[in-house]
Scaffold this motif. Sequence first.
Motif: not given
Length: 307
Positions: A180-198, A226-233
């Motif tokens: 595809i022409g352009r592919l963007r990913a965005a989210g709050p820092p705590d919701m950005m992946p550390d184990d995905m090929d970007l 899938r989060m351990d923090k309840t009530g966040w965000p």
Amino acid sequence: MTDKATRHLLDIDSLDSDTVQSLLNRAGALAAGSAPSHLDMTVANLFFEPSTRTRVSFELAAQRLGMRVINIELDRSSSTKGESLTDTAATLAAMGVDCIVLRHPETGRCHKLASEVPAGLSLLNAGDGRGHHPSQALLDAATIAALGMSWSALDLSIVGDIRHSRVARSGLQLFRRLGIGRLRAAGPPDMMPDDMDLAGVEVCTTLDEALEDANAVMMLRIQRERMDKTGWPDSKHYHQEWGLTEARLASAAPGCRVLHPGPINRGVEIAADVADGPRSLILKQVRMGVFMRMAILEWLAGRHQAN
Ligand code: ASP
């Protein structure tokens, strides 16, 4: 079933490009009224996590292909007596089940099971934890393909809880493959992946940056389970920062289309008027889900090869 090697659908990366194209073409043809195959096969739905769209559409898809469908009620099955998933799968295969549609909260569980099941039993990954959701990515691409837009013209942003989203992982793999022409990913820092090929994906830090000139945007639900923090965000705060509203869509390309894999949380990641509005493809995605899952079941059975 075919006497060729048993096919499984575990993730997007293990599909070759001809198969991807063939599945997209076939789902599009079925949606346009092409006659379905008749498959003398039995499929079992085994869902260890809640599901509405995926489960019902796999069931409807199988029914439209003339398949026998077994819905295993987990709370009444022997898994409550301690039977392992591997033993459950072998038991179903011994009774003549050809294919298991598996949803499981554990990332990688479907891949693991694929290495354990008897030959002749196909596995379809209907979502494994934070892992993969290949049929969702394929139906999302088929929904966009039905608009008649070329892949090179597509400027897609995937927004929200990318870190915990199997939809995002499979979608990023598929849309990158489609060129595809352009592919963007965005989210709050705590919701950005550390184990995905970007690789090849532009990472944005605000919603406005992700929306600028985009002609398609896919919003994601916060995967609180899938989060351990309840009530966040806090949902209200999240909506202010990351919720898609008509006003914020103004910076996107005119006619920008809105996708969401569902279930939607109105007033959190998406405003109700956007979800119900003319740019929304959400119910088209749901409809295409049935046709894509028919195409996938035909492919598992060795019908409709790449054309
Ligand atoms: N239905 C999708 C999934 O199962 C998305 C979601 O639950 O938010 O991953």
